[in-house]
Design a protein around this motif. Structure first.
Motif, mmCIF file in Angstrom:
data_model
loop_
_atom_site.group_PDB
_atom_site.id
_atom_site.type_symbol
_atom_site.label_atom_id
_atom_site.label_comp_id
_atom_site.label_asym_id
_atom_site.label_seq_id
_atom_site.Cartn_x
_atom_site.Cartn_y
_atom_site.Cartn_z
ATOM 1 N N ALA A 65 0.349 5.043 1.504
ATOM 2 C CA ALA A 65 -0.567 5.627 2.487
ATOM 3 C C ALA A 65 -0.277 7.104 2.713
ATOM 4 O O ALA A 65 0.182 7.507 3.778
ATOM 5 C CB ALA A 65 -0.449 4.850 3.803
ATOM 6 N N PRO A 66 -0.512 7.937 1.701
ATOM 7 C CA PRO A 66 -0.174 9.355 1.866
ATOM 8 C C PRO A 66 -1.165 10.103 2.741
ATOM 9 O O PRO A 66 -2.341 9.736 2.828
ATOM 10 C CB PRO A 66 -0.265 9.884 0.429
ATOM 11 C CG PRO A 66 -1.305 9.037 -0.217
ATOM 12 C CD PRO A 66 -1.166 7.671 0.408
ATOM 13 N N SER A 67 -0.662 11.143 3.374
ATOM 14 C CA SER A 67 -1.551 12.108 4.008
ATOM 15 C C SER A 67 -1.879 13.141 2.933
ATOM 16 O O SER A 67 -1.039 13.403 2.067
ATOM 17 C CB SER A 67 -0.842 12.788 5.174
ATOM 18 O OG SER A 67 -0.493 11.803 6.122
ATOM 19 N N HIS A 84 10.052 6.370 9.175
ATOM 20 C CA HIS A 84 9.076 5.595 9.963
ATOM 21 C C HIS A 84 9.704 4.413 10.703
ATOM 22 O O HIS A 84 9.003 3.714 11.431
ATOM 23 C CB HIS A 84 7.945 5.092 9.061
ATOM 24 C CG HIS A 84 6.989 6.173 8.658
ATOM 25 N ND1 HIS A 84 6.160 6.801 9.555
ATOM 26 C CD2 HIS A 84 6.747 6.759 7.463
ATOM 27 C CE1 HIS A 84 5.449 7.726 8.933
ATOM 28 N NE2 HIS A 84 5.788 7.720 7.664
ATOM 29 N N GLU A 121 -4.358 8.631 4.524
ATOM 30 C CA GLU A 121 -4.221 8.792 5.971
ATOM 31 C C GLU A 121 -4.571 10.228 6.340
ATOM 32 O O GLU A 121 -3.695 11.081 6.474
ATOM 33 C CB GLU A 121 -2.802 8.393 6.398
ATOM 34 C CG GLU A 121 -2.508 6.936 6.005
ATOM 35 C CD GLU A 121 -1.626 6.180 6.970
ATOM 36 O OE1 GLU A 121 -0.721 6.786 7.552
ATOM 37 O OE2 GLU A 121 -1.850 4.957 7.122
ATOM 38 N N PHE A 136 -1.976 8.362 14.655
ATOM 39 C CA PHE A 136 -1.409 7.686 13.485
ATOM 40 C C PHE A 136 -1.021 6.227 13.731
ATOM 41 O O PHE A 136 -1.417 5.336 12.978
ATOM 42 C CB PHE A 136 -0.194 8.509 13.003
ATOM 43 C CG PHE A 136 0.779 7.726 12.160
ATOM 44 C CD1 PHE A 136 0.455 7.376 10.854
ATOM 45 C CD2 PHE A 136 2.010 7.320 12.669
ATOM 46 C CE1 PHE A 136 1.342 6.641 10.069
ATOM 47 C CE2 PHE A 136 2.902 6.592 11.891
ATOM 48 C CZ PHE A 136 2.560 6.250 10.585
ATOM 49 N N ASN A 187 -2.842 3.292 11.624
ATOM 50 C CA ASN A 187 -1.946 2.719 10.613
ATOM 51 C C ASN A 187 -1.896 1.195 10.758
ATOM 52 O O ASN A 187 -2.012 0.451 9.781
ATOM 53 C CB ASN A 187 -0.561 3.369 10.795
ATOM 54 C CG ASN A 187 0.440 2.986 9.736
ATOM 55 O OD1 ASN A 187 1.186 2.027 9.928
ATOM 56 N ND2 ASN A 187 0.488 3.712 8.628
ATOM 57 N N ARG A 237 8.164 1.743 3.122
ATOM 58 C CA ARG A 237 7.931 3.157 3.428
ATOM 59 C C ARG A 237 9.247 3.827 3.794
ATOM 60 O O ARG A 237 10.276 3.169 3.932
ATOM 61 C CB ARG A 237 6.906 3.302 4.554
ATOM 62 C CG ARG A 237 7.339 2.686 5.862
ATOM 63 C CD ARG A 237 6.226 2.788 6.902
ATOM 64 N NE ARG A 237 6.574 2.083 8.130
ATOM 65 C CZ ARG A 237 5.716 1.849 9.112
ATOM 66 N NH1 ARG A 237 4.474 2.267 9.029
ATOM 67 N NH2 ARG A 237 6.097 1.216 10.196
ATOM 68 N N ARG A 281 0.844 -1.209 0.000
ATOM 69 C CA ARG A 281 0.000 0.000 0.000
ATOM 70 C C ARG A 281 0.866 1.240 0.000
ATOM 71 O O ARG A 281 2.019 1.258 0.431
ATOM 72 C CB ARG A 281 -0.969 -0.032 1.181
ATOM 73 C CG ARG A 281 -0.528 0.470 2.551
ATOM 74 C CD ARG A 281 0.693 -0.138 3.116
ATOM 75 N NE ARG A 281 0.928 0.127 4.509
ATOM 76 C CZ ARG A 281 1.662 1.126 5.016
ATOM 77 N NH1 ARG A 281 2.249 1.987 4.230
ATOM 78 N NH2 ARG A 281 1.837 1.271 6.317
#
Ligand code: GLU
Length: 452
Positions: A8-10, A188, A42, A166, A170, A184, A6
């Protein structure tokens, strides 16, 4: 286990090259393994409405061709794909933690009890990282007192206002969406022990993690959105090809075993693997990105090139339907690195007026016997019947012979007179494309211009 990755951008309002690279690696990995690539938004932390902040991200991914199998607009069996719409799911997971006694309330917030033992992240890129979250979190730096003070190591997973943090959402989403591999940014990595602790209490095996090194500027500084090459929509506007941008992004942090540098998307899908991701931070190099784009430009089939180049020619006032466009594109792409540079290289063939580069003019005007050279050239070209490359070349040759000079001595004046400068695509095909009448008029006008 089927591969499910995936991105998973903000919804930050733009697609940054670092994010796009993360998306690419996840997409390639999923495609390589015949798995699914999920796009999850996200947006729990975001003050912006998701549509507003997301538009450029979705456009950028689409332009790059990184189509998602599940996500916004596409849907899928694990939706909704906006975190802001998944509250009921998070509440359900919170209830599980409450039942198991893993959380407690603290001044309106909800904290998750982190275990007081070592947790080891086994990362496919960064190796093993072991931390004890309890010990790590039990002290914090007090900036006012300038000393370490006692702190509550337990992780806040829900704020007093009821919004989730988050780390919690997540992990819940990765569980619910059955994500098998999390690729990612390395920023992170330090969050991952917290995520592993949550996976453990939910009794779910954690995905495989691969944290990719940061992408820095050439000088080692952090890349901001103001740096050249940072934002994907600028590549669109500046005449890059999506496959070239993907190619360059792939090289930013990954290399194939045989050091190949230019890849088609099919080759990238075939060759990309997590083992080839570099451990060291990558350095963004705009020049190299331009080079990669130029290489792709030269490999495009004529129809695809015409389709991609059309908006740039239109913008320059050249009709993309002009029958000479195929020739123009062939000539321009030999010297261009981007689509946006192409019209400029060949525009002299399409307009009556041309601009003369004063330095080029001065270089030619000062030559001894330039007047004779230009009139011999004009006369020879006037005699050409069938205006084609061979005939034009023969005429220039003839003119040079008549004056007892070498053909080479005629080329520069001819170029400056007909195209305005000393550099550019091959002269003879450019003259053919420009047309007999225009070429002859230009040589005559130029002779007058430098004689006056
Ligand atoms: N929303 C996070 C970010 O934009 C993604 C975290 C993740 O990929 O797990 O950095």
């Amino acid at each position: 286990m089927s591969v499910r990755t995936r991105f998973a951008p903000s919804p930050t309002g733009f697609l940054h090259i670092g994010g796009a690279r993360t998306a690419l690696y996840n997409w390639l990995y999923a495609r390589h393994h015949g798995g699914a690539f999920v796009l999850r938004v996200e947006d729990t932390d975001s003050a912006r409405h998701h549509e507003e902040g997301l538009g450029k991200i979705l456009d950028g991914l689409r332009w790059l061709g990184l189509e998602w199998d599940e996500g916004p607009a596409t849907g899928g069996e694990f939706g909704p794909y906006y975190q802001s719409e998944r509250r009921a799911i998070y509440d359900r997971y919170l209830a599980k933690l409450q039942e198991g006694g893993h959380v407690y309330e603290d001044e309106g917030a909800i904290r998750f009890r982190v275990p007081d033992r070592d947790i080891t992240v086994v990362d496919r890129v960064c190796g093993e990282v072991t931390v004890n979250l309890h010990q790590q979190g039990s002290k914090r730096w007090d900036a006012e007192k300038k000393e370490e003070v006692e702190a509550n190591p337990d992780l806040v997973i829900r704020r007093p206002d009821g919004s989730y943090i988050f780390h919690f959402v997540n992990v819940v989403d990765d569980i619910e969406m059955q994500i098998s591999h999390v690729i990612r940014g390395e920023d992170h990595l330090s969050n991952t022990p917290k995520h592993l602790a949550l996976f453990e209490v939910f009794g779910v095996e954690a995905p495989v993690y691969a944290h990719i090194p940061l992408n820095l500027n050439k000088d080692g500084s952090k890349m901001s959105k103001r740096d050249q090459g940072a934002l994907i929509h600028e590549y669109v506007e500046n005449g890059f090809l999506p496959e070239a941008v993907n190619n360059y992004m792939a090289l930013l942090g990954w290399s194939s075993k045989d050091d190949q540098e230019i890849f088609s998307m099919t080759e990238l899908i075939e060759k990309f693997d997590i083992d080839g991701i570099n451990r060291a931070n990558s350095k963004f190099d705009y020049e190299k990105c331009l080079w990669v784009n130029g290489e792709h430009l030269r490999q495009l089939g004529p129809d695809v090139l015409a389709k991609n180049a059309a908006p740039f020619f239109e913008k320059a006032g050249i009709d993309p339907g002009d029958p000479r466009l195929g020739t123009a594109l062939g000539l321009a792409r030999e010297r261009a690195q981007r689509l946006s540079e192409m019209p400029d290289l060949v525009k002299t063939a399409f307009f009556d007026e041309i601009e003369y580069d004063p330095e080029a003019v001065a270089k030619v005007a000062g030559r001894e016997g330039i007047g004779e050279v230009l009139s011999a050239l004009k006369a020879a070209l006037e005699g050409v019947g069938d205006w084609c490359e061979d005939a034009v070349k023969t005429a220039i040759h003839q003119a040079a012979d008549d004056l007892g000079q070498k053909m080479g001595a005629f080329m520069l004046p001819c170029r400056v007179a007909t195209m305005g400068g000393t550099t550019g695509p091959d002269l003879v095909p450019m003259m053919v494309m420009t047309g007999k009448e225009r070429v002859i008029k230009r040589i005559g006008d130029f002779a007058e211009k430098i004689a006056s």
